[in-house]
Design a protein around this motif. Structure first.
Motif, PDB file in Angstrom:
ATOM      1  N   PHE A   3      -3.946  -6.198 -10.268  1.00 20.45           N
ATOM      2  CA  PHE A   3      -3.621  -5.072  -9.727  1.00 20.45           C
ATOM      3  C   PHE A   3      -2.986  -5.096  -8.212  1.00 20.45           C
ATOM      4  CE2 PHE A   3      -6.731  -3.817 -12.571  1.00 20.45           C
ATOM      5  CZ  PHE A   3      -6.204  -2.698 -13.377  1.00 20.45           C
ATOM      6  N   ARG A   4      -1.621  -5.884  -8.423  1.00 18.47           N
ATOM      7  CA  ARG A   4      -1.347  -6.281  -7.034  1.00 18.47           C
ATOM      8  C   ARG A   4      -0.777  -5.375  -6.156  1.00 18.47           C
ATOM      9  NH1 ARG A   4       0.601  -9.469 -11.218  1.00 18.47           N
ATOM     10  NH2 ARG A   4       0.050 -11.631 -11.418  1.00 18.47           N
ATOM     11  N   PHE A   5      -0.045  -4.409  -6.746  1.00 18.93           N
ATOM     12  CA  PHE A   5       0.631  -3.198  -5.808  1.00 18.93           C
ATOM     13  C   PHE A   5      -0.623  -2.425  -5.140  1.00 18.93           C
ATOM     14  CE2 PHE A   5       2.288   1.121  -4.805  1.00 18.93           C
ATOM     15  CZ  PHE A   5       3.309   0.601  -4.286  1.00 18.93           C
ATOM     16  N   ILE A   6      -1.715  -2.237  -5.796  1.00 20.40           N
ATOM     17  CA  ILE A   6      -2.711  -1.327  -5.111  1.00 20.40           C
ATOM     18  C   ILE A   6      -3.643  -2.073  -4.433  1.00 20.40           C
ATOM     19  CG2 ILE A   6      -4.951   0.060  -5.629  1.00 20.40           C
ATOM     20  CD1 ILE A   6      -3.541   1.141  -8.226  1.00 20.40           C
ATOM     21  N   ALA A   7      -3.596  -3.455  -4.753  1.00 16.57           N
ATOM     22  CA  ALA A   7      -4.225  -4.369  -3.728  1.00 16.57           C
ATOM     23  C   ALA A   7      -3.684  -4.363  -2.321  1.00 16.57           C
ATOM     24  CB  ALA A   7      -4.686  -5.497  -4.221  1.00 16.57           C
ATOM     25  N   ALA A   8      -2.290  -4.443  -2.465  1.00 16.86           N
ATOM     26  CA  ALA A   8      -1.399  -4.624  -1.487  1.00 16.86           C
ATOM     27  C   ALA A   8      -1.673  -3.398  -0.194  1.00 16.86           C
ATOM     28  CB  ALA A   8      -0.099  -5.067  -1.679  1.00 16.86           C
ATOM     29  N   VAL A   9      -1.452  -2.385  -0.931  1.00 21.46           N
ATOM     30  CA  VAL A   9      -1.384  -1.233  -0.013  1.00 21.46           C
ATOM     31  C   VAL A   9      -2.680  -0.489   0.406  1.00 21.46           C
ATOM     32  CG1 VAL A   9       0.862  -0.282  -0.888  1.00 21.46           C
ATOM     33  CG2 VAL A   9      -1.195   0.453  -1.860  1.00 21.46           C
ATOM     34  N   GLY A  10      -3.714  -1.040  -0.448  1.00 21.84           N
ATOM     35  CA  GLY A  10      -5.021  -0.525  -0.065  1.00 21.84           C
ATOM     36  C   GLY A  10      -5.398   0.742  -0.672  1.00 21.84           C
ATOM     37  N   ALA A  11      -6.689   1.029  -0.994  1.00 24.93           N
ATOM     38  CA  ALA A  11      -7.235   1.906  -1.765  1.00 24.93           C
ATOM     39  C   ALA A  11      -6.870   3.237  -1.045  1.00 24.93           C
ATOM     40  CB  ALA A  11      -8.536   1.911  -2.046  1.00 24.93           C
ATOM     41  N   THR A  12      -7.106   3.083   0.549  1.00 22.24           N
ATOM     42  CA  THR A  12      -7.130   4.409   1.399  1.00 22.24           C
ATOM     43  C   THR A  12      -5.488   4.968   1.310  1.00 22.24           C
ATOM     44  OG1 THR A  12      -8.693   3.301   2.907  1.00 22.24           O
ATOM     45  CG2 THR A  12      -7.227   5.055   3.726  1.00 22.24           C
ATOM     46  N   ALA A  13      -4.643   3.993   1.328  1.00 17.37           N
ATOM     47  CA  ALA A  13      -3.361   4.673   1.359  1.00 17.37           C
ATOM     48  C   ALA A  13      -3.179   5.344  -0.009  1.00 17.37           C
ATOM     49  CB  ALA A  13      -2.441   3.357   1.451  1.00 17.37           C
ATOM     50  N   LEU A  14      -3.462   4.775  -0.948  1.00 14.68           N
ATOM     51  CA  LEU A  14      -3.485   5.254  -2.437  1.00 14.68           C
ATOM     52  C   LEU A  14      -4.098   6.541  -2.418  1.00 14.68           C
ATOM     53  CD1 LEU A  14      -2.542   5.307  -5.488  1.00 14.68           C
ATOM     54  CD2 LEU A  14      -4.727   4.277  -5.917  1.00 14.68           C
ATOM     55  N   ALA A  15      -5.254   6.991  -1.892  1.00  8.38           N
ATOM     56  CA  ALA A  15      -5.845   8.194  -1.709  1.00  8.38           C
ATOM     57  C   ALA A  15      -5.024   9.185  -0.926  1.00  8.38           C
ATOM     58  CB  ALA A  15      -7.570   8.034  -1.120  1.00  8.38           C
ATOM     59  N   SER A  17      -1.770   9.330  -0.297  1.00 10.56           N
ATOM     60  CA  SER A  17      -0.437   9.574  -0.805  1.00 10.56           C
ATOM     61  C   SER A  17      -0.816  10.401  -1.868  1.00 10.56           C
ATOM     62  CB  SER A  17       0.130   8.242  -1.406  1.00 10.56           C
ATOM     63  OG  SER A  17      -0.485   7.657  -2.669  1.00 10.56           O
ATOM     64  N   LEU A  18      -1.843  10.343  -2.746  1.00  7.63           N
ATOM     65  CA  LEU A  18      -2.287  11.273  -3.839  1.00  7.63           C
ATOM     66  C   LEU A  18      -2.810  12.620  -3.456  1.00  7.63           C
ATOM     67  CD1 LEU A  18      -3.257   8.554  -6.546  1.00  7.63           C
ATOM     68  CD2 LEU A  18      -0.898   9.520  -6.263  1.00  7.63           C
ATOM     69  N   ALA A  19      -3.514  12.619  -2.215  1.00  6.79           N
ATOM     70  CA  ALA A  19      -4.427  13.722  -1.872  1.00  6.79           C
ATOM     71  C   ALA A  19      -3.607  15.060  -1.922  1.00  6.79           C
ATOM     72  CB  ALA A  19      -4.840  13.456  -0.538  1.00  6.79           C
ATOM     73  N   ALA A 108      -9.022   9.505  -6.450  1.00  9.04           N
ATOM     74  CA  ALA A 108      -7.824   9.634  -5.391  1.00  9.04           C
ATOM     75  C   ALA A 108      -7.258  11.145  -5.744  1.00  9.04           C
ATOM     76  CB  ALA A 108      -6.994   8.334  -5.894  1.00  9.04           C
ATOM     77  N   GLY A 109      -7.674  11.833  -6.707  1.00  8.74           N
ATOM     78  CA  GLY A 109      -7.183  13.033  -6.948  1.00  8.74           C
ATOM     79  C   GLY A 109      -5.643  12.974  -7.529  1.00  8.74           C
ATOM     80  N   ALA A 110      -5.740  11.777  -8.558  1.00  6.91           N
ATOM     81  CA  ALA A 110      -4.400  11.465  -9.226  1.00  6.91           C
ATOM     82  C   ALA A 110      -4.223  12.097 -10.610  1.00  6.91           C
ATOM     83  CB  ALA A 110      -4.106  10.022  -9.528  1.00  6.91           C
ATOM     84  N   LEU A 111      -5.366  12.739 -11.070  1.00  3.15           N
ATOM     85  CA  LEU A 111      -5.446  13.296 -12.473  1.00  3.15           C
ATOM     86  C   LEU A 111      -5.650  14.853 -12.425  1.00  3.15           C
ATOM     87  CD1 LEU A 111      -7.460  10.432 -14.107  1.00  3.15           C
ATOM     88  CD2 LEU A 111      -4.959  10.404 -13.714  1.00  3.15           C
ATOM     89  N   LEU A 112      -4.945  15.394 -13.317  1.00  2.00           N
ATOM     90  CA  LEU A 112      -5.147  16.776 -13.657  1.00  2.00           C
ATOM     91  C   LEU A 112      -6.379  16.911 -14.389  1.00  2.00           C
ATOM     92  CD1 LEU A 112      -1.594  17.940 -14.469  1.00  2.00           C
ATOM     93  CD2 LEU A 112      -2.857  18.277 -12.475  1.00  2.00           C
ATOM     94  N   ASP A 113      -7.335  18.152 -14.304  1.00  2.00           N
ATOM     95  CA  ASP A 113      -8.286  18.447 -14.957  1.00  2.00           C
ATOM     96  C   ASP A 113      -7.875  19.234 -16.264  1.00  2.00           C
ATOM     97  OD1 ASP A 113     -10.677  19.646 -16.218  1.00  2.00           O
ATOM     98  OD2 ASP A 113     -10.919  21.063 -14.599  1.00  2.00           O
ATOM     99  N   ALA A 114      -8.115  18.469 -17.196  1.00  2.00           N
ATOM    100  CA  ALA A 114      -7.562  19.143 -18.524  1.00  2.00           C
ATOM    101  C   ALA A 114      -8.620  19.815 -19.318  1.00  2.00           C
ATOM    102  CB  ALA A 114      -7.262  17.909 -19.548  1.00  2.00           C
TER     103      ALA A 114
END
Length: 425
Positions: A3-15, A17-19, A108-114
């Motif tokens: 998981f090169r991309f996420i590892a590079a930007v960091g989990a915090t940045a992912l969270a 960006s998705l929040a 990260a709040g990336a998914l919808l509740d189905a």
């Protein structure tokens, strides 16, 4: 997986960006001419044809959806494609996700509740979803993905190779009540000594995908981290014993490929491999007799390792209502039964030999019964860490550097592995 991309930007940045990608933030698109996109990590023509058929059936009753595009990519590309698309405002509407990524994407709040759509869809039968197989995708009453494929890693073996070499096969060991990793190691070396062919190759591994060794870990009572994924346990005595067997096959016995050595079981170049039921399509034109058995047991008993993939709707997608409705259609009982010939379902009503065999010309009830048994009784889903992308990258890298080497001091090596992943858990 890498998981090169996420590892590079960091989990915090992912969270971060998705929040902001909540249901209310993303547009619903036009009332008609909706174009849905879904990423998947299969390029198998039979898989794609079946998904296209299901999509056509859906669009026939939903004229507002004018196209459903399935984008094929490899599993190690998935996170890069998804996070890049999210960042660029061009995220797909739905995606396959491996269970290893479930906690990270949910947090990260990336998914919808189905759940509301699934429960209100006529004929969906939400209660038919096996509760124990939904745990990684549920948070309270919310459901952030629907498993469409839950199955044990099983062992495929080339019966002709064992017979021609005069070596006991995995089926023979099962009949004798001696189906363990130690006995499998013995016949693997015997096969290699007799034929020069590797006795065992780990499918989809190439010393880069730690999850494919989970059956061995579980058989020895080990795991790379504890149950709540807060501390590394890769340096436990159980994990050391598991790696001693694996490294012994690779570097001492020569019965399993060394790093960089390419071996194709499906082409008849190895005695056995471990893979999922969906790989049976690779044997459609096999010129040898083959079989499927559960993975061997070990000191911790018979605990089969369950891989899982779910279909989820992305919060950053443009068509929430249509995406969730199509998700319900894709995973209803009828379509889950159609997909079951490739992907073992997580519906109680469908976990039968008749459904899993389906219209397959190569599967039999005897071949698929071990998969059902593992799914319902002896199976345990892969370990999951909330910071999975960074943890998986560090785990794969440290195993490659310290463990997958000849004459490794495994006590010291696995200590180095824990030093690499502990700060990330």
């Amino acid at each position: 997986m890498q998981f090169r991309f996420i590892a590079a930007v960091g989990a915090t940045a992912l969270a971060v960006s998705l929040a902001g990608c909540s249901t209310s933030d993303a547009g619903e698109g036009a009332s008609d001419d909706i174009e849905l996109r879904m990423t998947m990590w299969s390029s198998n023509p039979d898989h794609l044809a079946l998904f296209d058929e299901i999509a056509d059936d859906y669009m026939a009753d939903h004229p507002e959806v004018t196209s459903i595009e399935f984008e094929s990519l490899t599993l190690d590309q998935l996170d890069t494609v998804l996070t890049t698309g999210i960042t660029a405002g061009d995220a797909p509407d739905l995606t396959w996700l491996p269970v290893e990524s479930s906690a990270e994407y949910i947090a990260a709040g990336a998914l919808l509740d189905a759940a509301p759509v699934l429960e209100s869809t006529e004929g969906y039968d939400y209660d038919d979803l096996v509760p124990a197989l939904q745990e990684r995708w549920r948070d309270g009453d919310a459901q952030y993905g629907v498993p469409f494929s839950t199955g044990a890693l099983v062992m495929y073996y080339n019966a002709d190779l064992y017979a021609d070499a005069g070596v006991k096969s995995p089926a023979d060991l099962i009949a004798e009540g001696d189906w363990t990793w130690e006995s499998f190691r013995e016949i693997s070396k015997e096969l290699t000594d007799a034929t020069g062919v590797p006795g065992y190759v780990v499918n989809d591994f190439d010393f880069k995908n730690w999850t494919r060794l989970v059956p061995l870990f579980y058989a020895y009572g080990g795991s790379p981290w504890n149950d709540d994924a807060t501390a590394c346990t890769a340096d436990s005595p159980e994990m050391q014993d598991a790696f001693e067997l694996f490294n012994g096959m690779v570097f001492d016995d020569g019965s399993s490929p060394v790093p960089g050595q390419q071996v194709d079981f499906w082409g008849g170049q190895a005695g056995a491999t471990s893979s999922f039921l969906s790989s049976n399509a690779l044997l459609q034109d096999a010129t040898y007799e083959w079989g499927i058995v559960p993975m061997p047991s070990g000191p911790a008993g018979d605990t089969q390792a369950l891989g899982q993939a779910a279909i989820a709707a992305l919060a950053a997608g443009d068509n929430h209502e249509a995406a969730l409705d199509f998700l319900a259609f894709l995973t209803n009982a009828e379509n889950a039964a159609r997909l079951a010939q490739f992907f073992p379902p997580a519906r109680e009503s469908l976990l039968t030999t008749d459904v899993l065999v389906g219209s397959s010309t190569i599967l039999t009830p005897e071949l698929v019964q071990p998969i059902i048994d593992a799914t319902l009784s002896s199976g345990r889903i892969f370990p999951v860490a909330e910071n999975n992308a960074a943890v998986a990258d560090a785990l794969n890298s440290s195993l490659d550097e310290f463990v997958y080497v000849p004459d490794a001091d495994l006590g010291e090596a696995l200590g180095n592995v824990c030093a690499a992943i502990d700060p990330l858990l």
